[in-house]
Enzyme design. Structure first.
Site, PDB file in Angstrom:
ATOM      1  N   SER A  68       0.841  -1.201   0.000  1.00  0.00           N
ATOM      2  CA  SER A  68       0.000   0.000   0.000  1.00  0.00           C
ATOM      3  C   SER A  68       0.869   1.241   0.000  1.00  0.00           C
ATOM      4  CB  SER A  68      -0.897   0.003   1.248  1.00  0.00           C
ATOM      5  OG  SER A  68      -1.555   1.248   1.395  1.00  0.00           O
ATOM      6  N   TYR A 108      -2.735  -0.407  10.655  1.00  0.00           N
ATOM      7  CA  TYR A 108      -2.757  -0.811   9.241  1.00  0.00           C
ATOM      8  C   TYR A 108      -1.449  -0.444   8.548  1.00  0.00           C
ATOM      9  CZ  TYR A 108      -4.228  -0.948   4.326  1.00  0.00           C
ATOM     10  OH  TYR A 108      -4.316  -1.201   2.980  1.00  0.00           O
TER      11      TYR A 108
END
Length: 678
Positions: free
Chosen positions: A555, A568
C-alpha cells in the site's frame, strides 16, 4: 441453413462422442454424403461432410466439418502416387473443398470419401482397440464377429488406408465394419441411424466378448506393498510429490500437471504386469501422440517415503531422457522434425496415482484420460490374448510425422502466462479478483484462495472451467490452512509459479482508539499471513526448481504517514520490507519477489465496502460515495485508481518483460508525491 443431412450427422456425432466407451476425447471422425445444389452451375453436386482436423465428436458443430466434392475426391485415386508420397494427399484434399469456411480436412478424409456408403464412423473405443492390439487380433475378430466385421492389418492413417477399407467393404458385402489393427474401428451404413447402430453393435459386442471370454486378472496378482494408500495419505503424498514431478517434466519447457487416482489407475499400478506393459507403450495414434510412447514408472512400493521417491525420480527421469533421445536417434531421418522434448508426459507412482502433463491444464488432463484409455486397452487385450501394440518405428513415424509437425506449427503463439500456475489470496473480490482475471486471460491456471470458499468457487467459475481456475478456502493466518491451499494447487495443476499476497483487511482508528486486538488482527492477516503464504510458496517453488514470482499487494501507506492509521500502515510497512528481505534470500532459486503499492482503490474493493470507506471518508470529511473522486483529485494525474490498474501492474511484473527485476515496489496510485520511494 443446416441441411437435414448435416443435422443428422452432428446429432449422431454428439451422441457417439458423449460416451467415453465409444471413443476417446477428440478421437475418431464421422461423415455423411449427400446432394446439394451447386451455386455455380445450379445443378446437383455430390458432397462429403466429414469431421475435420482437431475438435471433438461430443461437441462437434457444423463449423468443425470439412465439406468436399466427391467427384474431385474420387478423382484423386487416379493420381495417388503411393504410400511413399502419402503425405501429399492431405494437401490435395484442399483442391476438393466445396465453398469457403469449415474445418481443414483430416488425414482420415479418404477413409470416409472412398468407402461406398452414405455414412461412415471411425472411432477409438477401448474395446475395439483391445481387439486391434491383441497378438492374435485377426483370429479373435473372426471369433467375436464372424463375417460381420473384417480385420484390416495395421496401416498408418492416410489415403492407402482409405483404399484398403473401401476394398474390404466391396469384397465383403455382408460386413458392417472393420477392426483396424493397432488402431480402432470403422463402421458404415446407408442411413445415419444404421451407421450409428452398427458402430454401437461393434463396440458393445467387443465389450461383451472381452467380459465373457477374458481372464479374471489380466494384469496379474496384486504385488505385496503396491496396494493403493488410503485416500488421505494418497492425496498428501501426491501433493508433496506433484511439484517435484512437475519440475522434472518441465525440464525442456514449462508444463501444467494433472493428478488422477481413479480405481482404474490405482489397480493397474498395484499389479505384477505394470512394468512390462507400461514399457510396451500405448498403441492407438491418438494415445501416444498425447502420452508419448511410454510413461515413467516409479519402481518403488506404496510404502516408500516421499524422500525415497524424490531421490528415485531424479534417477528415473535422467534414464527416461536418455532412453527417449535414443528412441529418437534410432528412427529419425534427415527430414524428421527436431526432437520436441525428452521429458515424460505420464508419470506413474504406485499407491499414489498418475501425474500427466501438458502445455496447459486441458492438455494435461486429456493426456491422463488417454492413458486411462490405454490401461483399458491393455486390460482387454491381456484378458483375451497378449497385448501387442504397433512397432516402435511406426509410433515414431506418427509422433514425428511431418503433417503432425505442420499442425503444431500452425498453432497460434501462446499467451504470456500459458504453462504457469497462479495462487492469489483474497481473490474473491476487489484487487485479488482483478489480478486473477488478468492472469487467467493471459493463459495462466489460477487458484482463487479466499476466506469464503463459496465466494472463491463463484469467482473461479466466472473465469471458466476447472481447467482454468479452482477455488480454495484459505485463512492466511493459519499455517495448516495455507499449506492445504498450496496442496490443492498441487493436486489441481501440479504446483505453483505465481503467488500474490493480496488477502487483507483494514481498520482506521486514532492511536488512542486502536486496541491491542486491532493491532494483532491486522498484523496476523497482513504481516504474518504474507509470511506464511510466502514461506509455503518458496517451499513449493524450490521443490519445482522452475523459479517463480511472489507479489505483495502492499500500500501507499507502507511509506506514507497518514492520520488515524497506525496499525494498518505498520502492518503494510512490514509487508513492504518482506519484499526486500525475500528478494535477497530467494534470488538464488530464481524466485523474484516484488511489490505493488496501490492507493485509493475504492470501486470494487471488498475492504472499502467493509467499512474502511466510511471510516476514511469521515477522516477526510467527504461523502463515502465520493471517496474515489476525492482520492483522484489529490493525485498528480487526477485519475481514479481501479482494481484493473493494479492487475495491469501485477501482469507487468510477471509477464516476461521484467525478468531481471526483483525487490521492486511499483506505485499504482495515480501519483502521490508523499509516497514516492526514495
Amino acid at each position: 441453413m443446416t441441411s437435414e443431412t448435416v443435422a443428422a450427422l452432428l446429432a449422431r456425432s454428439n451422441r457417439l462422442g458423449a460416451d467415453p466407451r465409444n471413443t476417446n476425447y477428440a478421437g475418431g471422425n464421422t461423415s455423411a454424403k449427400g446432394t446439394e445444389i451447386d451455386p455455380v452451375t445450379g445443378g446437383p453436386v455430390e458432397l462429403l461432410w466429414v469431421k475435420g482436423s482437431g475438435g471433438d465428436l461430443g461437441t462437434l458443430k457444423e463449423s468443425g466439418l470439412a465439406v468436399l466434392r466427391l467427384d474431385r475426391l474420387h478423382g484423386l485415386v487416379d493420381v495417388y502416387p503411393g504410400v511413399e508420397r502419402e503425405d501429399e494427399m492431405v494437401a490435395a484434399f484442399d483442391y476438393c473443398l466445396h465453398g469457403r469456411g469449415g474445418a481443414a480436412p483430416s488425414i482420415d478424409t479418404a477413409m470416409h470419401g472412398l468407402v461406398d456408403a452414405a455414412h461412415v464412423d471411425h472411432l477409438h473405443p477401448d474395446s475395439g482397440i483391445a481387439l486391434a492390439t491383441a497378438a492374435d487380433g485377426e483370429a479373435l475378430t473372426k471369433e467375436c464377429f464372424g463375417d460381420k466385421v473384417v480385420w484390416i492389418p495395421w496401416r498408418r492413417p492416410g489415403f492407402q488406408l482409405g483404399l484398403d477399407i473401401a476394398a474390404v467393404k466391396e469384397a465383403h458385402p455382408q460386413a458392417i465394419g472393420c477392426i483396424l489393427g493397432g488402431h480402432g474401428i470403422t463402421a458404415w451404413g446407408a442411413t445415419a441411424e444404421e451407421c450409428e447402430a452398427r458402430s454401437l453393435e461393434i463396440i458393445r459386442t467387443a465389450e461383451k466378448f472381452i467380459a465373457t471370454r477374458g481372464a479374471a486378472e489380466p494384469f496379474g496378482a496384486v504385488v505385496d506393498g503396491f496396494s493403493p494408500l488410503p485416500e488421505n495419505q494418497r492425496h498428501a503424498k501426491a501433493a508433496a510429490l506433484a511439484p517435484v514431478i512437475r519440475g522434472l517434466a518441465s525440464t525442456d519447457k514449462p508444463q501444467v500437471g494433472h493428478y488422477t487416482d481413479s480405481d482404474v489407475v490405482l489397480d493397474f499400478l498395484s499389479r505384477e504386469k505394470l512394468a512390462p506393459l507400461a514399457a510396451l507403450g500405448t498403441s492407438c495414434p491418438d494415445h501416444f501422440l498425447r502420452t508419448k510412447v511410454r510413461p515413467l514408472v516409479v519402481d518403488l512400493p506404496s510404502t516408500a517415503s516421499v524422500e525415497e521417491i524424490v531421490a528415485r525420480l531424479s534417477e528415473l527421469h535422467a534414464e527416461y531422457r536418455e532412453e527417449y533421445q535414443a528412441y529418437y536417434d534410432r528412427h529419425a531421418t534427415p527430414d524428421s522434425p527436431a526432437l520436441r522434448g525428452a521429458d515424460p508426459a505420464i508419470v506413474l507412482v504406485p499407491g499414489v496415482g498418475m501425474f500427466s502433463f501438458g502445455a496447459n491444464k486441458q492438455t494435461a488432463r486429456v493426456a491422463g484420460e488417454f492413458y486411462v484409455n490405454a490401461i483399458n486397452v491393455m486390460r482387454g487385450a491381456e484378458a483375451i490374448s497378449t497385448y501387442a501394440p504397433i512397432a516402435e518405428s511406426e509410433k515414431f513415424r506418427i509422433e514425428y510425422w511431418a503433417l503432425e509437425e505442420a499442425k503444431l506449427q500452425r498453432m497460434p503463439k501462446p499467451k504470456a502466462l500459458v504453462g504457469r500456475v497462479a495462487l492469489v489470496t483474497g481473490a474473491a473480490s476487489g484487487i485479488g479478483k482483478a489480478i486473477a482475471a488478468r492472469f487467467a486471460a493471459e493463459g495462466a491456471c489460477v487458484v482463487i484462495a479466499d476466506l469464503d470458499l463459496e465466494k472463491a468457487n463463484a469467482a473461479a467459475a466466472e473465469l471458466g472451467s476447472s481447467d482454468v481456475a479452482v477455488g480454495v478456502a484459505a485463512n492466511v493466518t493459519d499455517a495448516a490452512g495455507v499449506k492445504a491451499a498450496f496442496d490443492a494447487a498441487a493436486l489441481a495443476f501440479g504446483g505453483v509459479d505465481l503467488v500474490v499476497n493480496n488477502a487483507g483487511l483494514s481498520i482506521s482508528k486514532p492511536l488512542a482508539d486502536t486496541t491491542e486486538a486491532d493491532w494483532d488482527l491486522l498484523h496476523d492477516v497482513l504481516a504474518k499471513g504474507s509470511f506464511l503464504v510466502s514461506k509455503e510458496a518458496a517451499r513449493v517453488m524450490t521443490a519445482q526448481k522452475m523459479g517463480g514470482d511472489i507479489l505483495y499487494i502492499s500500500s501507499k501507506n507502507s511509506v506514507f504517514a497518514g492520520p488515524n492509521n497506525v496499525a494498518y500502515s505498520a502492518a503494510k510497512a512490514d509487508q513492504a520490507h518482506q519484499v526486500r528481505l525475500l528478494a535477497a534470500e530467494l534470488g538464488e532459486h530464481g524466485i523474484r519477489v516484488n511489490g505493488i503499492n496501490p492507493d485509493g482503490v475504492v470501486r470494487g474493493s471488498g475492504i472499502f465496502a467493509g467499512g474502511w470507506g466510511a471510516s476514511r471518508a469521515a477522516v477526510y470529511g467527504v461523502p463515502e460515495e465520493d471517496l474515489g473522486k476525492f482520492y483522484a483529485q489529490r493525485t498528480l494525474l487526477k485519475r481514479e485508481v481501479l482494481p484493473d490498474h493494479v492487475a495491469n501492474a501485477a501482469f507487468a511484473l510477471v509477464g516476461g518483460e521484467l525478468t531481471h527485476t526483483t525487490g521492486l515496489h511499483v506505485p499504482v496510485d495515480a501519483g502521490v508525491a508523499a509516497a514516492f520511494l526514495r
